[in-house]
Design an enzyme around this catalytic site. Structure first.
Site, short mmCIF file in Angstrom:
data_model
loop_
_atom_site.label_atom_id
_atom_site.label_comp_id
_atom_site.label_asym_id
_atom_site.label_seq_id
_atom_site.Cartn_x
_atom_site.Cartn_y
_atom_site.Cartn_z
N ASP A 97 32.78 20.68 96.68
CA ASP A 97 31.38 20.68 96.25
C ASP A 97 30.86 19.25 96.17
O ASP A 97 31.36 18.44 95.39
CB ASP A 97 31.29 21.36 94.88
CG ASP A 97 29.86 21.42 94.34
OD1 ASP A 97 28.92 21.20 95.13
OD2 ASP A 97 29.69 21.67 93.14
N ASP A 99 27.43 17.35 95.36
CA ASP A 99 26.09 17.51 94.81
C ASP A 99 25.37 16.16 94.87
O ASP A 99 25.81 15.20 94.25
CB ASP A 99 26.16 18.00 93.36
CG ASP A 99 24.83 18.55 92.86
OD1 ASP A 99 23.79 18.01 93.28
OD2 ASP A 99 24.84 19.50 92.07
N ASP A 274 32.92 17.50 92.91
CA ASP A 274 33.15 18.17 91.63
C ASP A 274 34.54 18.80 91.68
O ASP A 274 34.72 19.89 92.24
CB ASP A 274 32.08 19.22 91.39
CG ASP A 274 32.15 19.81 89.98
OD1 ASP A 274 33.21 19.69 89.34
OD2 ASP A 274 31.15 20.39 89.53
#
Length: 323
Positions: A97, A99, A274
């Site tokens: 992930d 972001d 993450d």
């Protein structure tokens, strides 16, 4: 705030799911095993409190989405025998992930997301996919634009049954989050080699990630055990990195300081993703094709990450009609 990054109103959500969204646009890797996944929904912008949902087929999911037009929709990365109880775990996708709003190093100064940091997140994803394919030999890889970043979803059978500890190790390798080895021995004598002198394996991975960090520093970042003066020196001399003159860059930073910079960058690299998402076998992720209502962007599978532009491909029609 740019119009496409403003929150969607309930009416806009309703229009999207009734006029634009189509369940047939679901990626095959989700549609083919819909009944084995747990679904979760956020109906008011406060988080996915509506959990343990199961849909036997695409028609039932389509009916739900059009009637409820949720603030956010999620599905599990795990496959279950009894997804309505979250029991009978069988396997889970390997997830990474990225972001854009949480990148510890990015060249923009926006409060949330903007075209600049979204593109820098895409650059990271391209490097990760290259490492997953080239170094780890994985091939069933899907890139998803989440609305504020990207999910890399891996469904190769050999990784689907791995536990959290092994997934964390893959994350550290792929992210360049381990300090690269410098000291070696040939059985008779010992010697040192910097990461940029070894164009293979993990040293190559780390060098790529370090280049990304150094080229996107603004100069005001805190790097563990590295002085602000050294950070500014790195920014002033990063043209050497662009020209692949790592040895000269190391000399400018200082041979005794450079190992501390390398260690600091390895810690930054870990924060570029993450980690909790990667090690969580029962995570739910934003559903591709769904609307990210906080920023009015479509979560969607990216067929060609090299050329993908979310501002052209992931903006719902209602954004263009805003006054």
């Amino acid at each position: 705030m740019m119009p496409m990054f403003e929150p969607a109103t309930p009416l806009e959500r309703k229009r999207y799911y009734r006029e634009e969204w189509n369940v047939r646009d679901l990626p095959d890797f989700i549609a083919d095993n819909l009944h084995m996944r747990e679904f979760g929904f956020d109906h008011n912008g406060r988080g996915p409190s509506d959990r343990y949902r199961v849909f036997r087929d695409e028609r039932s999911l389509a009916r739900f989405m059009r009637v409820r037009y949720p603030f956010a929709a999620y599905s599990s990365v795990a496959f279950y025998r009894e997804p309505w109880k979250r029991k009978g775990w069988q396997r889970s996708e390997l997830i990474f992930d990225v972001d854009a709003k949480d990148l510890p190093v990015r060249s923009c100064e926006c409060d949330g997301v903007c075209p600049t940091c979204l593109d820098e997140a895409r650059e990271l994803v391209l490097m990760m996919v290259d490492t997953l394919k080239g170094d780890l030999g994985l091939g069933d890889i899907h890139v998803i634009y989440s609305g504020r970043g990207y999910h890399v979803r891996v469904l190769d059978p050999e990784v689907m049954e791995l536990g959290s500890e092994v997934r964390a190790e893959i994350l550290r390798y792929t992210a360049g989050a381990r300090e690269p080895r410098r000291k070696f021995t040939d059985g008779v004598s010992s010697y040192e080699m910097e990461h940029f002198s070894i164009p293979l394996g993990y040293h190559r991975v780390f060098t790529e990630r370090a280049r990304h960090v150094l080229l996107h520093l603004r100069g005001d970042e805190d790097i563990e055990d590295v002085t602000a003066r050294t950070v500014k020196t790195a920014v002033r001399n990063r043209n050497l990195i662009l020209e692949d003159r790592w040895g000269e860059f190391r000399s400018v930073i200082g041979p005794r300081v450079y190992p501390r910079l390398v260690k600091g960058i390895s810690k930054i690299n870990m924060r570029m993703l993450d980690a909790k998402v990667t090690i969580d076998l029962k995570r739910i992720l934003r559903l591709p094709t769904s609307l990210h209502s906080k920023v009015s962007m479509i979560c969607m599978e990216v067929k060609n990450p090299e050329t993908f532009d979310p501002l052209k491909s992931a903006v719902p029609r209602f954004v263009d009609e805003r006054e």
